[in-house]
Design a protein around this motif. Sequence first.
Motif, PDB file in Angstrom:
ATOM      1  N   LYS A   3      26.676 -41.841  27.415  1.00 42.45           N
ATOM      2  CA  LYS A   3      26.809 -40.704  28.311  1.00 42.45           C
ATOM      3  C   LYS A   3      25.477 -40.507  29.032  1.00 42.45           C
ATOM      4  N   GLN A  11      24.618 -35.474  28.299  1.00 44.22           N
ATOM      5  CA  GLN A  11      24.809 -34.690  27.080  1.00 44.22           C
ATOM      6  C   GLN A  11      23.469 -34.489  26.366  1.00 44.22           C
ATOM      7  N   SER A  58      34.000 -40.128  28.848  1.00 44.81           N
ATOM      8  CA  SER A  58      34.997 -40.163  27.771  1.00 44.81           C
ATOM      9  C   SER A  58      36.235 -40.975  28.134  1.00 44.81           C
ATOM     10  N   ARG A  72      35.859 -45.227  28.171  1.00 44.86           N
ATOM     11  CA  ARG A  72      35.204 -46.032  27.134  1.00 44.86           C
ATOM     12  C   ARG A  72      36.025 -47.249  26.711  1.00 44.86           C
ATOM     13  N   SER A  85      34.462 -40.754  18.932  1.00 43.94           N
ATOM     14  CA  SER A  85      35.111 -40.563  17.634  1.00 43.94           C
ATOM     15  C   SER A  85      35.987 -41.754  17.272  1.00 43.94           C
ATOM     16  N   GLY A 129      40.637 -37.829  28.267  1.00 47.21           N
ATOM     17  CA  GLY A 129      40.415 -38.970  27.375  1.00 47.21           C
ATOM     18  C   GLY A 129      39.619 -38.642  26.132  1.00 47.21           C
ATOM     19  N   THR A 178      39.098 -36.540  22.304  1.00 47.97           N
ATOM     20  CA  THR A 178      39.880 -36.020  21.185  1.00 47.97           C
ATOM     21  C   THR A 178      40.014 -34.496  21.229  1.00 47.97           C
ATOM     22  N   PRO A 179      38.989 -33.729  21.665  1.00 49.85           N
ATOM     23  CA  PRO A 179      39.166 -32.273  21.716  1.00 49.85           C
ATOM     24  C   PRO A 179      40.268 -31.842  22.688  1.00 49.85           C
ATOM     25  N   TYR A 198      31.569 -33.157  30.401  1.00 50.37           N
ATOM     26  CA  TYR A 198      31.322 -31.832  29.819  1.00 50.37           C
ATOM     27  C   TYR A 198      30.317 -31.046  30.645  1.00 50.37           C
ATOM     28  N   THR A 216      34.526 -28.976  22.840  1.00 48.77           N
ATOM     29  CA  THR A 216      34.270 -30.350  22.414  1.00 48.77           C
ATOM     30  C   THR A 216      33.487 -30.270  21.110  1.00 48.77           C
ATOM     31  N   ASP A 217      32.821 -31.356  20.729  1.00 48.06           N
ATOM     32  CA  ASP A 217      32.117 -31.390  19.451  1.00 48.06           C
ATOM     33  C   ASP A 217      30.936 -30.417  19.453  1.00 48.06           C
ATOM     34  N   GLU A 242      35.003 -35.133  13.456  1.00 45.72           N
ATOM     35  CA  GLU A 242      34.781 -36.258  14.373  1.00 45.72           C
ATOM     36  C   GLU A 242      33.751 -37.184  13.743  1.00 45.72           C
TER      37      GLU A 242
HETATM   38  N1  GLU Z   1      33.951 -37.088  20.043  1.00 43.25           N
HETATM   39  C1  GLU Z   1      34.998 -36.741  20.918  1.00 43.25           C
HETATM   40  C2  GLU Z   1      35.658 -37.943  21.576  1.00 43.25           C
HETATM   41  O1  GLU Z   1      35.337 -39.035  21.293  1.00 43.25           O
HETATM   42  C3  GLU Z   1      34.534 -35.760  21.976  1.00 43.25           C
HETATM   43  C4  GLU Z   1      33.277 -36.138  22.684  1.00 43.25           C
HETATM   44  C5  GLU Z   1      33.490 -37.018  23.887  1.00 43.25           C
HETATM   45  O2  GLU Z   1      34.445 -36.826  24.642  1.00 43.25           O
HETATM   46  O3  GLU Z   1      32.659 -37.896  24.058  1.00 43.25           O
HETATM   47  O4  GLU Z   1      36.536 -37.817  22.356  1.00 43.25           O
END
Ligand code: GLU
Length: 266
Positions: free
Chosen positions: A36, A39, A80, A83, A100, A148, A150-151, A170, A187-188, A213
């Motif tokens: 990233k 962040q 995100s 990836r 994650s 894309g 997980t949150p 983010y 998010t995390d 995560e």
């Molecule tokens: N760890 C979570 C994910 O892989 C949220 C952080 C992110 O989006 O990088 O989706």
Amino acid sequence: MRAPRLLHVLAAAVAVAVASVACTAHDSGKITIGVKFDQPGLSVKKPDGTLGGFDVDVARYVAGALGYPPQRIAWLEAPSGQREMLLRNGQVDYVVATYSITESRRQKVDFAGPYLLAGQSLLVRADNTDITGTASLQQHKKLCSVSGSTPAQLIKDRYPGVQLQRYDTYSACVEALRNNAIDAVTTDDVILAGYAAQSPGAFKLVGGRFSEEKYGIGVGKGNDVLRQRINDALEQMERDGSWRTAFVDNFGAAGFAVPDPPPIER
Ligand code: GLU
């Protein structure tokens, strides 16, 4: 003249051996790592173009263990939602990007690690009093997360009534929060804490940790040699104290106590 020539041949042989471990689609002699750029605390591109943060320290340490000094690292932004695609296309050798480990991602990519544990939380403006946790989101609140991630998926699955807006990054969510365009970012917690620390007094985390995560290092599907070499590097990073140093350097200001590193899942 004989000895130097032999050395030269040996050096070339070593270079080939190293290159076969990584360097998927590159003949530049560099390793390409997806991270990233936005962040704070984890991975941020500074105005002078250099990168810093916990993920960057981990990525650099691993590259060093694979035989790539900093000047032979090429960094590529890995938002995100991109990836898996970047790994599948061979545009990056590995991804260290708050990524994650999940079963659905494991269909497409493989993971070394984990190297850090985090959990989903909420960020609101510091003066907000009516959002205290996920239960308060039902009441017509606008929530921002990233495509894309997980949150975003957890909110969609567990809180289908919530107005979820999906941005690409983010940092875009956090700017929308600052400008009152949305009411909360999810998010995390480690990511949210980085934004809160960057703008003292502007934001606060609420709602605790409501997911687990496990951050892994993404590699191409089936690239087991690279995956195991990265696992070796992570174990070495934990053993020699570099993992702890990186944690303190990058999260000390956000007030996280230093945890034990999670066990590597071979
Ligand atoms: N760890 C979570 C994910 O892989 C949220 C952080 C992110 O989006 O990088 O989706």
